[in-house]
Design a protein around this motif. Sequence first.
Motif, short mmCIF file in Angstrom:
data_model
loop_
_atom_site.label_atom_id
_atom_site.label_comp_id
_atom_site.label_asym_id
_atom_site.label_seq_id
_atom_site.Cartn_x
_atom_site.Cartn_y
_atom_site.Cartn_z
N MET A 125 0.88 -1.40 0.09
CA MET A 125 -0.01 -0.09 -0.03
C MET A 125 0.98 1.43 -0.18
N ALA A 126 0.59 1.96 -0.77
CA ALA A 126 1.34 3.44 -0.82
C ALA A 126 1.31 4.24 0.53
N GLU A 127 2.52 4.82 0.76
CA GLU A 127 2.44 5.82 1.97
C GLU A 127 1.48 6.70 2.12
N SER A 128 1.12 7.46 0.70
CA SER A 128 0.13 8.44 0.93
C SER A 128 -1.25 7.91 1.25
N LEU A 129 -1.75 6.89 0.45
CA LEU A 129 -2.93 6.17 0.87
C LEU A 129 -3.07 5.62 2.28
N ARG A 130 -2.01 5.40 2.73
CA ARG A 130 -1.90 4.87 4.33
C ARG A 130 -2.14 6.15 5.17
N ARG A 131 -1.77 6.96 4.98
CA ARG A 131 -1.70 8.48 5.45
C ARG A 131 -3.35 8.78 5.32
N GLU A 132 -3.60 8.86 4.17
CA GLU A 132 -5.00 9.22 4.04
C GLU A 132 -6.11 8.54 4.94
N ILE A 133 -5.81 7.06 4.79
CA ILE A 133 -6.61 6.28 5.75
C ILE A 133 -6.67 6.54 7.23
N LEU A 134 -5.40 6.98 7.73
CA LEU A 134 -5.37 7.19 9.10
C LEU A 134 -5.85 8.60 9.32
N ASN A 180 -6.54 -4.78 -1.75
CA ASN A 180 -6.71 -4.28 -3.42
C ASN A 180 -6.88 -2.59 -3.19
N GLU A 181 -6.13 -2.05 -3.84
CA GLU A 181 -6.15 -0.40 -3.70
C GLU A 181 -7.64 0.10 -4.13
N ALA A 182 -8.29 -0.33 -5.06
CA ALA A 182 -9.70 0.31 -5.37
C ALA A 182 -10.50 -0.08 -4.37
N ALA A 183 -10.64 -1.23 -3.40
CA ALA A 183 -11.35 -1.59 -2.41
C ALA A 183 -11.01 -0.73 -1.36
N ILE A 184 -9.74 -0.46 -1.02
CA ILE A 184 -9.52 0.52 0.01
C ILE A 184 -9.91 1.96 -0.39
N LEU A 185 -9.75 2.21 -1.43
CA LEU A 185 -10.29 3.83 -1.75
C LEU A 185 -11.78 3.43 -1.52
N GLU A 186 -12.52 2.70 -1.92
CA GLU A 186 -14.00 2.60 -1.62
C GLU A 186 -14.17 2.71 -0.41
N LEU A 187 -13.35 1.97 0.43
CA LEU A 187 -13.96 1.85 2.04
C LEU A 187 -13.43 3.12 2.33
N ASN A 188 -12.54 3.95 2.13
CA ASN A 188 -12.07 5.23 2.62
C ASN A 188 -13.20 6.21 2.27
N LYS A 189 -13.63 6.01 1.22
CA LYS A 189 -14.87 7.05 0.64
C LYS A 189 -15.94 6.96 1.42
N PHE A 190 -16.24 5.59 1.86
CA PHE A 190 -17.68 5.26 2.79
C PHE A 190 -17.01 5.58 4.18
#
Length: 124
Positions: A1-10, A50-60
């Motif tokens: 997982m990219a560091e920026s995505l991890r930071r966004e989720i946190l 899965n990055e697409a699934a992670i982005l969808e979960l974060n949007k939720f």
Amino acid sequence: MAESLRREILHQFKKLHRTRLNTFKGDEHALKVVRDKINGEYRKYGNVTNEAAILELNKFAQEVEHELRTNIIQAVKKKPGVFALRITPDVLLDNATCDNSSTQCNNQDNSVNQTLMCGKNTKK
């Protein structure tokens, strides 16, 4: 997982918890229930790669935070049949209506930053 995505989720995780603290201020039971629910949902989906699934979960999660912040009104029972409501400014702003006929929305003087709320001009 990219560091920026991890930071966004946190960031979203922390934002959910800050919203929980503000929305349910003073209600220890609700604070605990919502904290457990947030933490449980993040744990439940912690193994998703899965990055697409992670982005969808974060949007939720963003949508849930918005709902908590703008649509929840805290009511405290004062006596039988009497409740005190704790309404946050975010709830009021999203639901405010304006009576455009009683006030002029487009002020000629643009040097004063004003917002029309509930039929009244208020300076920002």
